[in-house]
Design a protein around this motif. Sequence first.
Motif, PDB file in Angstrom:
ATOM      1  N   LEU A  93       0.946  -1.096  -0.143  1.00  0.00           N
ATOM      2  CA  LEU A  93      -0.042   0.063   0.058  1.00  0.00           C
ATOM      3  C   LEU A  93       1.007   1.283  -0.133  1.00  0.00           C
ATOM      4  CD1 LEU A  93      -3.043  -0.266   2.484  1.00  0.00           C
ATOM      5  CD2 LEU A  93      -3.178  -0.118   0.224  1.00  0.00           C
ATOM      6  N   PRO A  94       0.430   2.220  -0.582  1.00  0.00           N
ATOM      7  CA  PRO A  94       1.380   3.448  -0.957  1.00  0.00           C
ATOM      8  C   PRO A  94       1.268   4.561   0.240  1.00  0.00           C
ATOM      9  CG  PRO A  94      -0.365   3.535  -2.260  1.00  0.00           C
ATOM     10  CD  PRO A  94      -0.286   2.294  -1.799  1.00  0.00           C
ATOM     11  N   ILE A  95       0.497   3.996   1.388  1.00  0.00           N
ATOM     12  CA  ILE A  95       0.101   4.728   2.539  1.00  0.00           C
ATOM     13  C   ILE A  95       0.760   4.140   3.600  1.00  0.00           C
ATOM     14  CG2 ILE A  95      -1.663   5.914   1.365  1.00  0.00           C
ATOM     15  CD1 ILE A  95      -3.522   4.211   3.049  1.00  0.00           C
ATOM     16  N   PRO A  96       0.985   4.902   4.703  1.00  0.00           N
ATOM     17  CA  PRO A  96       1.452   4.073   5.984  1.00  0.00           C
ATOM     18  C   PRO A  96       0.149   3.524   6.613  1.00  0.00           C
ATOM     19  CG  PRO A  96       2.171   6.461   6.249  1.00  0.00           C
ATOM     20  CD  PRO A  96       1.085   6.237   5.090  1.00  0.00           C
ATOM     21  N   VAL A  97       0.619   2.107   7.203  1.00  0.00           N
ATOM     22  CA  VAL A  97      -0.586   1.212   7.770  1.00  0.00           C
ATOM     23  C   VAL A  97      -0.202   1.130   9.348  1.00  0.00           C
ATOM     24  CG1 VAL A  97      -1.707  -0.857   7.770  1.00  0.00           C
ATOM     25  CG2 VAL A  97      -1.067   0.082   5.623  1.00  0.00           C
ATOM     26  N   ILE A  98      -0.905   1.441  10.115  1.00  0.00           N
ATOM     27  CA  ILE A  98      -0.597   1.435  11.604  1.00  0.00           C
ATOM     28  C   ILE A  98      -1.560   0.290  12.290  1.00  0.00           C
ATOM     29  CG2 ILE A  98      -1.027   2.549  13.931  1.00  0.00           C
ATOM     30  CD1 ILE A  98      -0.590   5.220  12.451  1.00  0.00           C
ATOM     31  N   ALA A  99      -0.822  -0.696  12.851  1.00  0.00           N
ATOM     32  CA  ALA A  99      -1.349  -1.675  13.782  1.00  0.00           C
ATOM     33  C   ALA A  99      -1.558  -1.366  15.036  1.00  0.00           C
ATOM     34  CB  ALA A  99      -0.476  -2.906  13.832  1.00  0.00           C
ATOM     35  N   MET A 100      -2.739  -0.764  15.344  1.00  0.00           N
ATOM     36  CA  MET A 100      -3.256  -0.687  16.721  1.00  0.00           C
ATOM     37  C   MET A 100      -3.830  -1.835  17.520  1.00  0.00           C
ATOM     38  SD  MET A 100      -6.054   2.228  18.064  1.00  0.00           S
ATOM     39  CE  MET A 100      -7.587   0.928  18.805  1.00  0.00           C
ATOM     40  N   ILE A 101      -2.852  -2.143  18.488  1.00  0.00           N
ATOM     41  CA  ILE A 101      -2.880  -3.562  19.101  1.00  0.00           C
ATOM     42  C   ILE A 101      -3.246  -3.737  20.479  1.00  0.00           C
ATOM     43  CG2 ILE A 101      -1.787  -5.773  19.448  1.00  0.00           C
ATOM     44  CD1 ILE A 101       0.315  -4.519  17.366  1.00  0.00           C
ATOM     45  N   GLU A 102      -4.564  -3.841  20.938  1.00  0.00           N
ATOM     46  CA  GLU A 102      -4.941  -4.254  22.113  1.00  0.00           C
ATOM     47  C   GLU A 102      -5.453  -5.869  22.190  1.00  0.00           C
ATOM     48  OE1 GLU A 102      -8.574  -2.837  24.943  1.00  0.00           O
ATOM     49  OE2 GLU A 102      -8.544  -2.132  22.926  1.00  0.00           O
ATOM     50  N   GLY A 103      -4.835  -6.584  22.969  1.00  0.00           N
ATOM     51  CA  GLY A 103      -4.889  -7.919  23.350  1.00  0.00           C
ATOM     52  C   GLY A 103      -3.822  -8.846  22.593  1.00  0.00           C
ATOM     53  N   SER A 104      -3.912 -10.144  22.799  1.00  0.00           N
ATOM     54  CA  SER A 104      -2.987 -11.184  22.094  1.00  0.00           C
ATOM     55  C   SER A 104      -2.918 -11.257  20.673  1.00  0.00           C
ATOM     56  CB  SER A 104      -3.146 -12.214  22.918  1.00  0.00           C
ATOM     57  OG  SER A 104      -4.614 -12.888  22.654  1.00  0.00           O
ATOM     58  N   VAL A 105      -1.962 -11.449  20.187  1.00  0.00           N
ATOM     59  CA  VAL A 105      -1.672 -11.719  18.724  1.00  0.00           C
ATOM     60  C   VAL A 105      -1.029 -12.913  18.576  1.00  0.00           C
ATOM     61  CG1 VAL A 105      -0.893 -10.777  16.667  1.00  0.00           C
ATOM     62  CG2 VAL A 105      -1.286  -9.238  18.642  1.00  0.00           C
ATOM     63  N   TRP A 106      -1.492 -13.852  17.707  1.00  0.00           N
ATOM     64  CA  TRP A 106      -1.135 -15.221  17.622  1.00  0.00           C
ATOM     65  C   TRP A 106      -0.664 -15.627  16.197  1.00  0.00           C
ATOM     66  CZ3 TRP A 106      -5.693 -18.286  20.368  1.00  0.00           C
ATOM     67  CH2 TRP A 106      -5.859 -17.610  21.629  1.00  0.00           C
ATOM     68  N   GLY A 107       0.469 -16.291  16.180  1.00  0.00           N
ATOM     69  CA  GLY A 107       0.561 -16.902  14.786  1.00  0.00           C
ATOM     70  C   GLY A 107       0.817 -16.113  13.738  1.00  0.00           C
TER      71      GLY A 107
END
Length: 259
Positions: A93-107
């Motif tokens: 994607l030619p734009i910034p992507v932000i991951a806003m992470i609340e909680g657990s992230v698996w695999g």
Amino acid sequence: MAIINTQLQDNIGTITFNNPEHRNVLSKELINETLQSIGALQKGKMRVLIIRALKGSKVWSAGHDVHELPMPGRDPLSYHDPLVTVLRSIQSLPIPVIAMIEGSVWGGACDLALSCDIQIGCQTSSFCMTPAKIGVPYNVTGILHFMNIMGVNVAKEMFFTAQPLSAERAYQSGLLNHLVDVDDLENFTYDLAASITKNSPLSIGVIKEQIRLLASAHPLNPVTFERVQGLRRTVYDSKDYAEGIKAFLEKRTPHFSGD
């Protein structure tokens, strides 16, 4: 009910995972909705994209839907796999992507979060790389991605132990750009996104692509690549791979033999 919520406001697009009953698992359905949402948002004046879960979520995403993994004899993470496809889409994607992470992230959801350009987490964030728990051989681009971000030794520990990395350790290891209080997570993330929208979108798009190309500039000779693919095939052709999937579906601990 849609399992993805989409919003565009002040040039900031938001994709919210909305399938908490299934822990926002990265099923074909959720991935297809995500890709469709990205396409729709691009038609607007989106300059930043935020990917998040519902506020208060205990799980950001549980990763690859094990029910959809192929049986032995087929690569579970081939070039056209839905998960691999959405990772490429976000990275390109030619734009910034932000991951806003609340909680657990698996695999595979860890790979999704790290495919974003900026990661913002809170005290409830944790990261667990689980392919070894079910006998899955992770793909070359995914492993290289982790190595580039957190370094070889931390990547090894994540893959070998399949144990969660706390928010504090993730921040120390470079998986998180920012670690903020859960009550401040939303405001902090959208304030950061708003600051990006004030800058040149053309400049940002070109810089992002340059960084992507330079980060992936690790040439492999044909013999090495074929050896890596051969190594992976020994796993997805194995009894352990079949046992891992079967044990997961039967909700029991797998009994791996190394065969």
